[in-house]
Enzyme design. Structure first.
Site, short mmCIF file in Angstrom:
data_model
loop_
_atom_site.label_atom_id
_atom_site.label_comp_id
_atom_site.label_asym_id
_atom_site.label_seq_id
_atom_site.Cartn_x
_atom_site.Cartn_y
_atom_site.Cartn_z
N GLY A 10 4.12 3.29 -5.61
CA GLY A 10 3.16 2.22 -5.34
C GLY A 10 3.61 0.97 -6.06
N GLU A 49 6.35 2.12 -1.55
CA GLU A 49 5.13 1.36 -1.25
C GLU A 49 4.71 1.73 0.17
OE1 GLU A 49 2.99 -0.76 -2.95
OE2 GLU A 49 1.99 -0.67 -1.02
N ILE A 50 3.41 1.95 0.36
CA ILE A 50 2.94 2.45 1.66
C ILE A 50 2.57 1.30 2.59
CG2 ILE A 50 0.50 2.68 1.05
CD1 ILE A 50 0.59 5.45 2.46
N ASN A 100 5.14 7.34 2.00
CA ASN A 100 3.94 7.95 1.46
C ASN A 100 4.38 8.99 0.44
OD1 ASN A 100 1.68 9.46 0.92
ND2 ASN A 100 0.95 9.46 3.04
N CYS A 157 1.75 2.38 -11.70
CA CYS A 157 1.20 1.17 -12.29
C CYS A 157 0.06 0.62 -11.45
CB CYS A 157 2.29 0.11 -12.42
SG CYS A 157 3.64 0.65 -13.46
N ASP A 163 -4.34 2.47 -6.78
CA ASP A 163 -5.63 2.31 -6.11
C ASP A 163 -6.66 3.23 -6.77
OD1 ASP A 163 -7.76 2.18 -4.36
OD2 ASP A 163 -6.49 2.16 -2.57
N THR A 180 4.29 -6.39 -14.29
CA THR A 180 3.87 -6.26 -12.90
C THR A 180 2.88 -7.37 -12.54
OG1 THR A 180 1.94 -4.89 -13.33
CG2 THR A 180 4.03 -3.74 -13.12
N GLU A 181 2.82 -7.67 -11.25
CA GLU A 181 1.92 -8.72 -10.78
C GLU A 181 0.48 -8.37 -11.14
OE1 GLU A 181 4.50 -7.57 -9.22
OE2 GLU A 181 5.68 -9.38 -8.93
N GLU A 182 0.15 -7.10 -10.95
CA GLU A 182 -1.19 -6.62 -11.26
C GLU A 182 -1.45 -6.78 -12.76
OE1 GLU A 182 -4.40 -5.61 -9.79
OE2 GLU A 182 -2.89 -5.93 -8.25
#
Lengths: 434, 230
Positions: free
Chosen positions: B48, B71-72, B108, B128, B131, B206-208
């Protein structure tokens, strides 16, 4: 007319059949019915319970929301009085055109010692264990229910552990649970912490087996082409995967010959595979296209959304594989066809080789094999059952016992429209949208 | 789209088995054309990976490792692909790895991780800001569950490390609970967290992570070591 058998299972002396919610046992020496059980469980009760729980949860949520907003705007008048806090939960009824809900028996399996029968019921998502009571004390009914264990999600496949002390069940959500058979208490299973192992995909088949050194394994297959081999019961240790399938897997079989080391798998692919699962080796692939293409019919047409312009695209899948221990072979059924393939495991257990294909008058619904016979359940209103002698690979002509079984079987329907689904494996095919 | 259902049948490309995977397209720099094989394999996975910030910062720190982000979400994956192509272009004449050791794949991981990686292939797996799937009935969609941890243990080598970071306390407690319960993982202590450079990079790059930083949110971190099979 009679409803075809949805499932059959034979030990040689006994034949178990399941149609809708009805389970019967026939004695193969006399053709007499010696056991029966009908699932009378009313699924509306469990739905009611669920609806009630959900209702309570929502009320609670609304309460907490309300108290939050009220603390912010205290003078807001409560305009809407909640209508009915303690109303009886309503059972949702499917509207017009909704697909029919079927409650049927989904699986028949015998314990390793062949003293118990294990089935799955749809109605309450249960695994049920029957002791086979041959003493005839139970009013001539050999089925003695000893456990009915509900599971959190719909079970798909069920077996017993190597020592028959536990049932091991795989569900549509991909999880596997095990439950002690002799524990009189029913467990309240929690899908978060209780699973023995899990796939993020529908569980389609599972086998619990052991090697010569007594190391036990659990082999699980899913709709995403995986055959996973984990240790048992320490199933958090994944030993290996058997890679090679390109479509869903519907069936795996481990024959007893060659020390339980062989595994045959099939499903949505146009081949079946022979593995040495202990070594993790693919030994052979048996191609089905040439054999089966002439026998495909309109039931095999791809659904219109995925159909080609000529409207002639057909798909098929393997719905059942059984081991024929006596002749080192397997019998393979392609769904919705009238052909049965007997395939020999030849060349010192290295190769799959066609022995014989046997044609029937109508489509085959399901098959089972004992040491001497293959029993074939047919989609036919007058002749529902027939048998093949394993030695000669010929259909038994004039079989009194089989005729007697059919006479003693009486699940009647008015027309084909009332049949429960006979062919369901094709639904496992993946139709990816994006 | 911010979310993707991990249970549905997306049109995904994944190899039939790890042996079918052609890594040369992803890391051409590490492909040995004479012997027709890769001279390195992926050992770090960012599950992810989002916009790829973690990989970009890990790249120069681990010049001897290949790093793969999974990444999905299609658009996000496309973005990261473009980002890596651009980074490789801009750094053509640098002495470092020139970002040749990172790449992204749409996939996935919850369904197909063992299709990509051999048993015991990975040294590090990052989760990281996954969800959170707040709803009770969606908990199986969380990236860390008892049952999925067995698959992560399968692709991790002994001593390999799982890194987790989230700004959602509930999810953090969930991940810690399940990792603590799993017999093949052992929690690493704060001394490890203080001294490990991956923890630092994961916290800030990370952006998050940066978003949480801007909002002055909490970040919860825990790392676990893959134990030998009992």
């Amino acid at each position: 007319m009679k409803h075809p058998f949805q499932l059959i299972l034979s030990t040689g002396n006994l034949l178990f059949t399941a149609t809708k919610n009805e389970l019967y046992v026939f004695d193969l020496k006399s053709g007499n019915k010696i056991g029966e059980w009908i699932d009378t469980f009313d699924s509306t009760e469990t739905i009611k319970e669920k609806v009630k729980k959900e209702q309570e949860r929502q009320l609670k949520e609304n309460e907490s929301k309300k108290s939050k907003t009220e603390s912010l705007e205290e003078d807001e008048p409560t305009k809407k009085k909640r209508k009915s806090n303690n109303s009886e939960p309503k059972i949702p009824t499917p509207g017009e055109g909704a697909p029919t809900i079927y409650n049927y028996i989904r699986s028949l399996k015998l314990s390793n010692d062949e003293k118990s029968l294990i089935i799955i019921t749809d109605s309450d998502k249960s695994g049920i264990v029957f002791k086979l009571d041959l003493s005839n004390k139970n009013n001539g009914n050999i089925l003695k229910l000893i456990k009915r264990q509900p599971f959190p999600k719909r079970p798909n496949v069920i077996v017993t552990s190597n020592d028959d002390s536990e049932i091991v069940m795989g569900d549509k959500f991909g999880d596997v649970y095990k439950i002690q058979i002799n524990d009189p208490e029913l467990k309240k299973l929690d899908s978060e912490s209780d699973p023995l192992l899990g796939h993020v995909s529908m569980l389609t088949d599972l086998i619990v087996t052991k090697q010569d050194n007594d190391q036990e394994f659990i082999i699980t297959t899913d709709r995403d082409e995986h055959i996973r081999i984990s240790k048992f019961p320490s199933s958090f240790i994944i030993d290996k995967f058997l890679f090679g399938h390109e479509s869903f897997i519907s069936n795996i079989v481990i024959p007893k010959f060659n020390n339980n080391q062989l595994l045959i798998s099939g499903g949505g692919d146009n081949f079946i595979t022979l593995w040495n699962w202990v070594k993790g080796e693919e030994l052979d692939r048996f191609q089905l296209d040439d054999l089966i293409k002439p026998h495909l019919n309109e039931l095999h047409l791809t659904p219109s959304r995925f159909q080609n312009e000529e409207n002639n695209l057909k798909e098929y899948c393997v719905s059942k594989i059984v081991a024929l221990e006596k002749i080192n072979s397997i019998a393979v059924l392609i769904e919705s066809t009238n052909q049965l393939f007997i395939i020999k495991i030849s060349d010192n257990f290295q190769k799959l080789e066609l022995d014989k294909s046997i044609q029937f008058d109508s489509n085959i619904v399901t098959i089972t094999a004992s040491y001497e016979k293959v029993f074939v359940g047919l989609d036919n209103d007058s002749n529902l059952l027939t048998s093949i002698d394993i030695e000669t690979r010929e259909i038994d002509q004039s079989n009194d016992i089989i005729n007697k079984v059919q006479e003693n079987y009486s699940v009647e329907v008015n027309s084909r429209d009332e049949f429960y689904p006979l062919y369901t494996t094709y639904q496992l095919r993946k139709r990816s949208e994006h | 789209r911010a979310h993707s259902n991990p249970f549905s049948d997306h049109r995904l490309e994944y190899p039939i088995s790890p042996n079918h995977m052609d890594w040369s397209k992803f890391y051409p720099y590490y492909y040995d054309e004479i012997n027709n094989k890769m001279n390195k394999q992926v050992t770090i996975a960012d599950i992810g990976c989002g916009f790829g910030g973690l990989m970009v910062d890990l790249s120069p720190e681990f010049p001897n490792n290949l790093i793969l982000g999974m990444e999905i979400r299609v658009q996000v994956t496309n973005y990261v692909e473009d980002r890596i192509i651009a980074l490789r272009q801009q750094n053509l004449n640098n002495d470092s790895t020139n970002y040749q050791n990172i790449n992204v794949i749409r996939g996935n991981a919850m369904k197909f991780l063992p299709n990509f990686f051999q048993k015991s292939q990975l040294e590090k797996i990052f989760f990281c800001f996954p969800d959170p799937h707040f709803k009770q009935r969606k908990h199986k969609a969380r990236i860390v569950t008892n049952t999925l941890l067995s698959e992560y243990a399968y692709v991790l080598k002994e001593g390999g490390i799982i890194y987790t970071i989230t700004d959602v306390l509930d999810l953090h407690e969930w991940m810690v609970k399940h990792l603590d319960q799993h017999p093949l993982f052992e929690r690493l202590d704060e001394v490890f967290e203080k001294n490990d450079k991956c923890v630092e990079i994961m916290t800030y790059s990370t952006e998050e992570g940066k978003k949480v930083e801007r909002n002055k949110g909490q970040k919860y971190i825990k790392c676990y070591k893959r134990l030998p099979n009992p």
